[in-house]
Every structure is written in structure tokens, then in C-alpha cells.
Design an enzyme around this catalytic site. Structure first.
Site, short mmCIF file in Angstrom:
data_model
loop_
_atom_site.label_atom_id
_atom_site.label_comp_id
_atom_site.label_asym_id
_atom_site.label_seq_id
_atom_site.Cartn_x
_atom_site.Cartn_y
_atom_site.Cartn_z
N ASP A 280 0.01 5.04 1.05
CA ASP A 280 -0.18 5.97 2.16
C ASP A 280 -0.20 5.21 3.49
OD1 ASP A 280 -0.37 8.02 0.28
OD2 ASP A 280 -2.55 7.82 0.16
N ASP B 129 0.88 -1.16 0.00
CA ASP B 129 0.00 0.00 0.00
C ASP B 129 0.93 1.22 0.00
OD1 ASP B 129 -2.33 1.62 0.36
OD2 ASP B 129 -1.87 1.72 2.50
#
Length: 186
Positions: free
Chosen positions: A18, A16
Site C-alpha cells: 500500500d 511494501d
């Protein structure tokens, strides 16, 4: 090349963005200035690169559909990320993002597996040998939905995510991406 040689060649880690690679914000990362790297994550990606892993990103970016920023701004944010990674000798091999609003989510919006499946196919990687590292329940669910191995980091929304998980969950939990990589490579 034998199939065993090929499987060694296609070691993939999906991340991922953020909260894993950069600091997260409940108000979204809307500009290049708001994209602030987690320095240890950049160095961890460099370690993965050197160890022969392909490193890919699967990131929900509903800020586009919400009107907070446009795809050109997102491209500039990713250029900044690439430049910051390059400073430590690191790179990302592929990046998938999904601009869908949660109320109108397609197969690519996590927890749906679309982005992960595209990355697995791109690198001809085996899902059961591929780690997906995230800080949110949607990352863990996406990993499971794609047949990957989920791992949770406590950076970003990770601590809040951990608090919401049942006490008997089986997800491996790491302080940050660097700790995950150190554990993986030992």
C-alpha cells in the site's frame, strides 16, 4: 554453480504494498474495489522482472485483526493485483503479509524483520544486496532490522514520512517506484 553465479541468480527486491504498488488510504484498503494500482509501479515491477530480479512483497495488514476485512478478502485483493500486474507482463514472486494488530505485534509486523527475513531465506538472497522499498518509517526500519538497503518513495505516506525524518537522514528518496527502478537499472 559457483557461489558468485548463485548470488547473481538471487537478486531480490522487497516492496511494501500500500502506497508503493497501489494507492493507499488512511482508512485501509478493505476491498478489491478500494485496491487501485499505481500504473507506473506495475510497469516498474515488469522492468524488474525482465532484469532478472525476484520481486517480493512484505505488507502489514492489520485490517484483518481490526475486523475491517478477512483473509479471504485479502486473497481476492491480491488476486486483483496479480491480474493487473499480468496485464503489463509483470508478476510478484512471493508475498508475505502480517495481520497482527500493532498492540499485539509479533516478529512479522514491520518494523520487525520477520517477513523480510522469510523472503531473504526463500530466495537465498543476501540482505546487504537486497533493496526494501517502502513509503513508511516502519518499512525503512524493517529493511534496516533485516540488514537490507532501505529506499523511500514519496507515493502513499512517503511525503509525510519524509517530513518526519531528520534533515540529515541517509535514505535514498524517489518520487515513486518507477524512479527507483530506473535509477537501479541504469
Amino acid at each position: 554453480m559457483s557461489s558468485s553465479d548463485k548470488s547473481n541468480k538471487n537478486k531480490l527486491i522487497i516492496l511494501d504494498r500500500d502506497g508503493v504498488i497501489n494507492l493507499d488510504s488512511d482508512n485501509y484498503i478493505k476491498s478489491m474495489d478500494e485496491w487501485i494500482p499505481i500504473e507506473s509501479s506495475l510497469k516498474a515491477i515488469a522492468q524488474l522482472n525482465r532484469a532478472g530480479f525476484k520481486v517480493a512483497i512484505a505488507t502489514n495488514q492489520s485490517g484483518i485483526s481490526r475486523g475491517y476485512f478477512d483473509s479471504m478478502t485479502l486473497t481476492m485483493i491480491h488476486k486483483k493485483m496479480e491480474m493487473e500486474l499480468a496485464k503489463v507482463g509483470a508478476h510478484i514472486d512471493a508475498l508475505e503479509y502480517c495481520p497482527d494488530h500493532p498492540d499485539n505485534a509479533g516478529q512479522d509486523r514491520k518494523p520487525n524483520p520477520g517477513m523480510a527475513i522469510k523472503l531473504l531465506e526463500l530466495f537465498e538472497a543476501k540482505p546487504e544486496e537486497t533493496w526494501f522499498v517502502g513509503d513508511n518509517i516502519s518499512d525503512l526500519q524493517c529493511a534496516e532490522n533485516a540488514g537490507c538497503k532501505p529506499a523511500l518513495v514519496k507515493t502513499g505516506k512517503g511525503v509525510r514520512t519524509l517530513e518526519k525524518l531528520p534533515a540529515d537522514h541517509s535514505y535514498p528518496v524517489f518520487e515513486n517506484l518507477n524512479e527507483f527502478v530506473e535509477d537501479l537499472l541504469k
